[in-house]
Design a protein around this motif. Structure first.
Motif, mmCIF file in Angstrom:
data_model
loop_
_atom_site.group_PDB
_atom_site.id
_atom_site.type_symbol
_atom_site.label_atom_id
_atom_site.label_comp_id
_atom_site.label_asym_id
_atom_site.label_seq_id
_atom_site.Cartn_x
_atom_site.Cartn_y
_atom_site.Cartn_z
ATOM 1 N N THR A 127 -3.900 3.342 -2.178
ATOM 2 C CA THR A 127 -4.463 2.783 -0.948
ATOM 3 C C THR A 127 -5.370 1.619 -1.310
ATOM 4 O OG1 THR A 127 -6.313 4.356 -0.992
ATOM 5 C CG2 THR A 127 -4.377 4.970 0.330
ATOM 6 N N ASN A 166 -6.452 1.322 7.021
ATOM 7 C CA ASN A 166 -5.422 0.313 6.760
ATOM 8 C C ASN A 166 -4.041 0.678 7.298
ATOM 9 O OD1 ASN A 166 -7.352 -1.177 5.304
ATOM 10 N ND2 ASN A 166 -6.925 -0.011 3.457
ATOM 11 N N GLN A 172 -1.589 2.293 5.980
ATOM 12 C CA GLN A 172 -0.485 2.166 5.022
ATOM 13 C C GLN A 172 -0.890 2.761 3.683
ATOM 14 O OE1 GLN A 172 0.423 -1.988 4.827
ATOM 15 N NE2 GLN A 172 -1.668 -2.586 4.418
ATOM 16 N N THR A 204 0.980 3.654 -0.602
ATOM 17 C CA THR A 204 2.116 3.664 -1.523
ATOM 18 C C THR A 204 2.184 5.022 -2.206
ATOM 19 O OG1 THR A 204 0.864 2.851 -3.426
ATOM 20 C CG2 THR A 204 1.884 1.183 -2.000
ATOM 21 N N VAL A 263 4.111 -3.340 1.923
ATOM 22 C CA VAL A 263 2.771 -2.976 2.383
ATOM 23 C C VAL A 263 1.754 -3.560 1.416
ATOM 24 C CG1 VAL A 263 3.605 -0.837 3.446
ATOM 25 C CG2 VAL A 263 2.634 -0.758 1.150
ATOM 26 N N GLU A 296 6.887 2.969 -0.115
ATOM 27 C CA GLU A 296 5.892 2.176 0.593
ATOM 28 C C GLU A 296 5.906 2.660 2.032
ATOM 29 O OE1 GLU A 296 6.208 -2.054 -0.110
ATOM 30 O OE2 GLU A 296 7.344 -1.677 -1.942
ATOM 31 N N CYS A 297 4.748 3.074 2.536
ATOM 32 C CA CYS A 297 4.690 3.753 3.831
ATOM 33 C C CYS A 297 3.674 3.112 4.769
ATOM 34 C CB CYS A 297 4.302 5.212 3.641
ATOM 35 S SG CYS A 297 5.439 6.147 2.599
ATOM 36 N N GLU A 298 4.031 3.121 6.046
ATOM 37 C CA GLU A 298 3.099 2.781 7.109
ATOM 38 C C GLU A 298 2.732 4.074 7.807
ATOM 39 O OE1 GLU A 298 5.196 -0.087 9.486
ATOM 40 O OE2 GLU A 298 4.778 -1.706 8.060
ATOM 41 N N GLY A 329 3.537 9.298 6.711
ATOM 42 C CA GLY A 329 3.883 7.890 6.819
ATOM 43 C C GLY A 329 5.370 7.702 7.044
#
Length: 196
Positions: free
Chosen positions: A32, A73, A75, A77, A115, A128-130, A146
Motif C-alpha cells: 500500500t 487510497n 487500492q 498490490t 494501481v 493489482e487491486c482496487e 479488492g
C-alpha cells in the motif's frame, strides 16, 4: 448432549482456537501507499480469492497501516513470495519506527502497472487491486476485498508444465509461526462430471 468420538477434544471458542493446531495458508505480501508517498509492505496469511473471477481479499486489523492506507487510497498490490523469500516476508512484518518500516529498504520492488503501488521482485504471482468493499467488526479484524484490475505470473508457475505440477516450490504459511515448501502435489479425486 452427544458424546464426541474417542481422541476428539473440544476447543473453546474465544480461547484462540487457531493457536491450538497448525493450519495451511498462502503467504502474501500486501503493498500500500503511505500518506507521505512511501511504500508499505506487510505479510498477510489470511488472504484468498473471494470469487472464481476477479476478487481477492485479506484479513487486517483496522489499527494497522495497511488497513488505513487501503481505506485512504482504495487500492493495493499483492505479491506471492517464493519459499526462498520467506526472510523478505519476515522483514515486511518488522515494527514501525517513526511511522515507517526501515527494514523495507531491503526489499527489491518494481512499480505496479495499473494501481499506484509496488510489487516484490522475484515473487511468482502478482495482483493489482482496487478496493471493492471492507467488512468491519469481525472481532478485532476486518476483511478487505479488492477487485483485481491486473494480474501477472512468472512463467515457471503456470500450469502448463508437462506433469501439471507447479514448476517451482510454493510457499505455505503454517499458522501459528511456521512455514513450508510445497514441492509435490496430487490430482484431486473429483467425482465424474464434477463442475464447480
Amino acid at each position: 448432549m452427544a458424546k464426541l468420538p474417542e481422541n476428539v477434544l473440544s476447543l473453546h471458542p474465544g480461547e484462540a482456537i487457531w493457536e491450538r493446531f497448525y493450519s495451511v495458508f498462502p503467504l502474501t505480501i500486501v503493498g500500500t501507499r503511505e500518506l507521505d508517498g512511501a511504500i508499505d509492505l506487510a505479510p498477510k496469511h489470511l488472504a484468498i480469492p473471494f470469487s472464481w473471477e476477479d476478487h481477492f481479499g485479506f484479513v487486517c486489523s483496522p489499527e494497522h497501516g495497511t488497513y488505513k492506507n487501503v481505506r485512504r487510497n482504495a487500492q493495493f498490490t499483492v505479491s506471492y513470495p517464493r519459499p526462498n523469500q520467506v526472510m523478505l516476508a519476515s522483514l515486511a512484518a518488522s515494527p514501525r519506527c517513526d511511522d515507517h518500516k526501515p527494514a523495507l529498504a531491503n526489499l527489491a520492488t518494481f512499480p505496479a502497472q495499473r494501481v499506484d503501488g509496488e510489487l516484490v521482485k522475484d515473487a511468482y504471482l502478482y495482483l493489482e487491486c482496487e478496493l471493492d468493499r471492507v467488512i468491519d467488526r469481525l472481532g478485532p479484524n476486518s476483511v478487505i476485498i479488492g477487485r483485481i484490475v491486473a494480474a501477472h505470473a512468472h512463467q515457471d508457475i503456470l500450469k502448463e508444465t508437462p506433469t501439471g505440477e507447479p514448476g517451482v516450490p510454493l510457499l505455505a504459511y503454517l499458522y501459528p509461526g511456521r512455514y513450508a515448501e510445497i514441492r509435490e502435489s496430487f490430482p484431486f479425486p473429483f467425482p465424474k462430471d464434477f463442475k464447480r
